[in-house]
Design a protein around this motif. Sequence first.
Motif, PDB file in Angstrom:
ATOM      1  N   GLY A  10       5.364  -3.223   2.909  1.00 32.19           N
ATOM      2  CA  GLY A  10       4.770  -1.948   3.307  1.00 32.19           C
ATOM      3  C   GLY A  10       4.477  -1.928   4.799  1.00 32.19           C
ATOM      4  O   GLY A  10       4.512  -0.885   5.454  1.00 32.19           O
ATOM      5  N   GLY A  44       6.928  -2.839  -0.825  1.00 34.21           N
ATOM      6  CA  GLY A  44       5.544  -3.329  -0.891  1.00 34.21           C
ATOM      7  C   GLY A  44       4.527  -2.239  -0.579  1.00 34.21           C
ATOM      8  O   GLY A  44       4.872  -1.081  -0.322  1.00 34.21           O
ATOM      9  N   GLY A  45       3.265  -2.637  -0.590  1.00 37.58           N
ATOM     10  CA  GLY A  45       2.174  -1.668  -0.456  1.00 37.58           C
ATOM     11  C   GLY A  45       1.596  -1.538   0.946  1.00 37.58           C
ATOM     12  O   GLY A  45       1.070  -0.490   1.313  1.00 37.58           O
ATOM     13  N   ARG A  50      -3.827  -2.547   0.782  1.00 45.73           N
ATOM     14  CA  ARG A  50      -5.003  -3.363   1.129  1.00 45.73           C
ATOM     15  C   ARG A  50      -6.263  -2.501   1.204  1.00 45.73           C
ATOM     16  O   ARG A  50      -7.343  -2.917   0.806  1.00 45.73           O
ATOM     17  N   ASP A  67      -5.211  -5.515  -8.508  1.00 47.12           N
ATOM     18  CA  ASP A  67      -3.754  -5.612  -8.532  1.00 47.12           C
ATOM     19  C   ASP A  67      -3.141  -4.286  -8.974  1.00 47.12           C
ATOM     20  O   ASP A  67      -2.132  -3.831  -8.426  1.00 47.12           O
ATOM     21  N   GLY A  70      -3.033  -1.916  -6.180  1.00 49.35           N
ATOM     22  CA  GLY A  70      -1.944  -2.292  -5.262  1.00 49.35           C
ATOM     23  C   GLY A  70      -0.594  -1.853  -5.801  1.00 49.35           C
ATOM     24  O   GLY A  70       0.231  -1.294  -5.069  1.00 49.35           O
ATOM     25  N   ILE A  71      -0.374  -2.079  -7.093  1.00 44.03           N
ATOM     26  CA  ILE A  71       0.908  -1.716  -7.720  1.00 44.03           C
ATOM     27  C   ILE A  71       1.149  -0.204  -7.598  1.00 44.03           C
ATOM     28  O   ILE A  71       2.259   0.238  -7.283  1.00 44.03           O
ATOM     29  N   GLY A 114       5.976  -2.551  -7.597  1.00 45.00           N
ATOM     30  CA  GLY A 114       5.478  -3.694  -8.352  1.00 45.00           C
ATOM     31  C   GLY A 114       5.703  -3.553  -9.850  1.00 45.00           C
ATOM     32  O   GLY A 114       6.127  -2.499 -10.339  1.00 45.00           O
ATOM     33  N   THR A 115       5.403  -4.625 -10.573  1.00 45.31           N
ATOM     34  CA  THR A 115       5.569  -4.628 -12.036  1.00 45.31           C
ATOM     35  C   THR A 115       4.215  -4.758 -12.730  1.00 45.31           C
ATOM     36  O   THR A 115       3.709  -3.820 -13.301  1.00 45.31           O
ATOM     37  N   GLU A 116       3.649  -5.954 -12.646  1.00 48.82           N
ATOM     38  CA  GLU A 116       2.358  -6.188 -13.301  1.00 48.82           C
ATOM     39  C   GLU A 116       1.466  -7.084 -12.452  1.00 48.82           C
ATOM     40  O   GLU A 116       1.949  -7.697 -11.496  1.00 48.82           O
ATOM     41  N   HIS A 119       1.028 -11.153  -9.123  1.00 52.61           N
ATOM     42  CA  HIS A 119       1.947 -11.569  -8.057  1.00 52.61           C
ATOM     43  C   HIS A 119       2.141 -10.407  -7.094  1.00 52.61           C
ATOM     44  O   HIS A 119       1.425  -9.416  -7.201  1.00 52.61           O
ATOM     45  N   THR A 120       3.089 -10.513  -6.184  1.00 55.31           N
ATOM     46  CA  THR A 120       3.369  -9.413  -5.253  1.00 55.31           C
ATOM     47  C   THR A 120       4.822  -8.946  -5.438  1.00 55.31           C
ATOM     48  O   THR A 120       5.549  -9.486  -6.289  1.00 55.31           O
ATOM     49  N   THR A 121       5.234  -7.989  -4.627  1.00 56.12           N
ATOM     50  CA  THR A 121       6.604  -7.472  -4.756  1.00 56.12           C
ATOM     51  C   THR A 121       7.656  -8.501  -4.345  1.00 56.12           C
ATOM     52  O   THR A 121       8.815  -8.371  -4.717  1.00 56.12           O
ATOM     53  N   ALA A 178      -5.584 -10.533  -5.328  1.00 56.90           N
ATOM     54  CA  ALA A 178      -5.144  -9.187  -4.987  1.00 56.90           C
ATOM     55  C   ALA A 178      -5.139  -8.989  -3.475  1.00 56.90           C
ATOM     56  O   ALA A 178      -6.089  -9.368  -2.791  1.00 56.90           O
ATOM     57  N   GLY A 179      -4.059  -8.411  -2.972  1.00 57.29           N
ATOM     58  CA  GLY A 179      -3.982  -8.081  -1.559  1.00 57.29           C
ATOM     59  C   GLY A 179      -3.757  -9.267  -0.635  1.00 57.29           C
ATOM     60  O   GLY A 179      -3.599  -9.098   0.570  1.00 57.29           O
ATOM     61  N   SER A 181      -1.848 -12.057   1.352  1.00 60.44           N
ATOM     62  CA  SER A 181      -0.495 -12.017   1.898  1.00 60.44           C
ATOM     63  C   SER A 181      -0.025 -13.385   2.355  1.00 60.44           C
ATOM     64  O   SER A 181      -0.817 -14.209   2.779  1.00 60.44           O
TER      65      SER A 181
HETATM   66  P1  UTP Z   1       2.642  -6.228  -1.944  1.00 63.49           P
HETATM   67  O1  UTP Z   1       3.854  -6.698  -2.605  1.00 63.49           O
HETATM   68  O2  UTP Z   1       2.753  -5.208  -0.885  1.00 63.49           O
HETATM   69  O3  UTP Z   1       1.835  -7.494  -1.435  1.00 63.49           O
HETATM   70  O4  UTP Z   1       1.651  -5.681  -3.060  1.00 63.49           O
HETATM   71  P2  UTP Z   1       1.425  -8.036   0.004  1.00 63.49           P
HETATM   72  O5  UTP Z   1       1.958  -9.411   0.118  1.00 63.49           O
HETATM   73  O6  UTP Z   1      -0.054  -7.829   0.086  1.00 63.49           O
HETATM   74  O7  UTP Z   1       2.116  -7.058   1.023  1.00 63.49           O
HETATM   75  P3  UTP Z   1       3.080  -7.278   2.284  1.00 63.49           P
HETATM   76  O8  UTP Z   1       4.260  -8.080   1.757  1.00 63.49           O
HETATM   77  O9  UTP Z   1       2.269  -8.028   3.295  1.00 63.49           O
HETATM   78  O10 UTP Z   1       3.444  -5.866   2.669  1.00 63.49           O
HETATM   79  C1  UTP Z   1       0.332  -5.239  -2.758  1.00 63.49           C
HETATM   80  C2  UTP Z   1      -0.628  -5.727  -3.799  1.00 63.49           C
HETATM   81  O11 UTP Z   1      -0.317  -5.121  -5.082  1.00 63.49           O
HETATM   82  C3  UTP Z   1      -0.515  -6.047  -6.144  1.00 63.49           C
HETATM   83  C4  UTP Z   1      -1.091  -7.321  -5.489  1.00 63.49           C
HETATM   84  O12 UTP Z   1      -2.498  -7.231  -5.485  1.00 63.49           O
HETATM   85  C5  UTP Z   1      -0.556  -7.232  -4.070  1.00 63.49           C
HETATM   86  O13 UTP Z   1      -1.331  -7.967  -3.161  1.00 63.49           O
HETATM   87  N1  UTP Z   1       0.784  -6.257  -6.892  1.00 63.49           N
HETATM   88  C6  UTP Z   1       1.973  -5.884  -6.338  1.00 63.49           C
HETATM   89  C7  UTP Z   1       0.759  -6.798  -8.167  1.00 63.49           C
HETATM   90  O14 UTP Z   1      -0.300  -7.155  -8.692  1.00 63.49           O
HETATM   91  N2  UTP Z   1       1.945  -6.933  -8.858  1.00 63.49           N
HETATM   92  C8  UTP Z   1       3.139  -6.555  -8.347  1.00 63.49           C
HETATM   93  O15 UTP Z   1       4.194  -6.687  -9.027  1.00 63.49           O
HETATM   94  C9  UTP Z   1       3.144  -6.035  -7.044  1.00 63.49           C
END
Ligand code: UTP
Length: 228
Positions: A10, A44-45, A50, A67, A70-71, A114-116, A119-121, A178-179, A181
């Motif tokens: 993002g 991503g988000g 955040r 989470d 964020g998703i 995102g999915t669930e 984790h992150t994207t 959550a959040g 990086s």
């Molecule tokens: P991001 O994938 O943007 O994570 O998802 P990040 O690492 O904080 O962002 P970048 O890469 O620096 O841009 C944002 C938040 O959404 C939730 C997590 O809390 C993540 O930190 N999330 C995202 C999930 O729980 N599951 C997912 O599949 C995706």
Amino acid sequence: MDKVVVSIGGSVLVPGDDDAAYIRRLADMLREVASEAQVAVVVGGGREARRYVDMGRALGGSVRELDELGIGITRVNARLLTVALGDIANTEIPVKADDCARMSESGRIAVMGGTEPGHTTDAVSAMIAERMGADRIVNASNVDAVYSADPRADPDAVRYERMTIAQLKDVVYQDHDAGKSSVFDPLGVSIAMRERIDILMVNGRDLEELRNAILGRPIKGTFVDSHA
Ligand code: UTP
């Protein structure tokens, strides 16, 4: 045709710096490379995710609830990219990596967020890559390469042109929050390691660099070798 999953942070897509103009140029580039590669994109988000995670935390939300916030934002960002891509992309944002992998087989560009929780994207991109049997994952962030330390804080930080995936595993954090990086999500690293999928770490604001990474050409960023 090479199969490629692009993970766009993002912080690259919507940093608040003439975002619509960047997204339009990104969409033009993706449409053009889609004739040479099978492409799936995970978005991503960024800062907005955040911001929501921080508000949810202040309101006493659980990690799972944060989470989920964020998703939600990642899916809004994914939909934004599909608006720019038009007919070549999906209009419904899939919620499962399997569905996104299948959609990419149609010659269209499949886009999701995102999915669930948990984790992150980045991890989502590795899950899609596994299902697609992808040749590589391209991680587009706002940093031009992987460094041994934050180069802004540490003048002695080493910049990696090439590294093994085991070395990458050593520089990422281990526990999800959550959040939080990191250079790449630890679950994503584990999947890529197991499935032997290379990861190319590039600055996504440099569209020529991003295009080269998608097409498997030499890059200025870091090549993470999963076969070494
Ligand atoms: P991001 O994938 O943007 O994570 O998802 P990040 O690492 O904080 O962002 P970048 O890469 O620096 O841009 C944002 C938040 O959404 C939730 C997590 O809390 C993540 O930190 N999330 C995202 C999930 O729980 N599951 C997912 O599949 C995706």
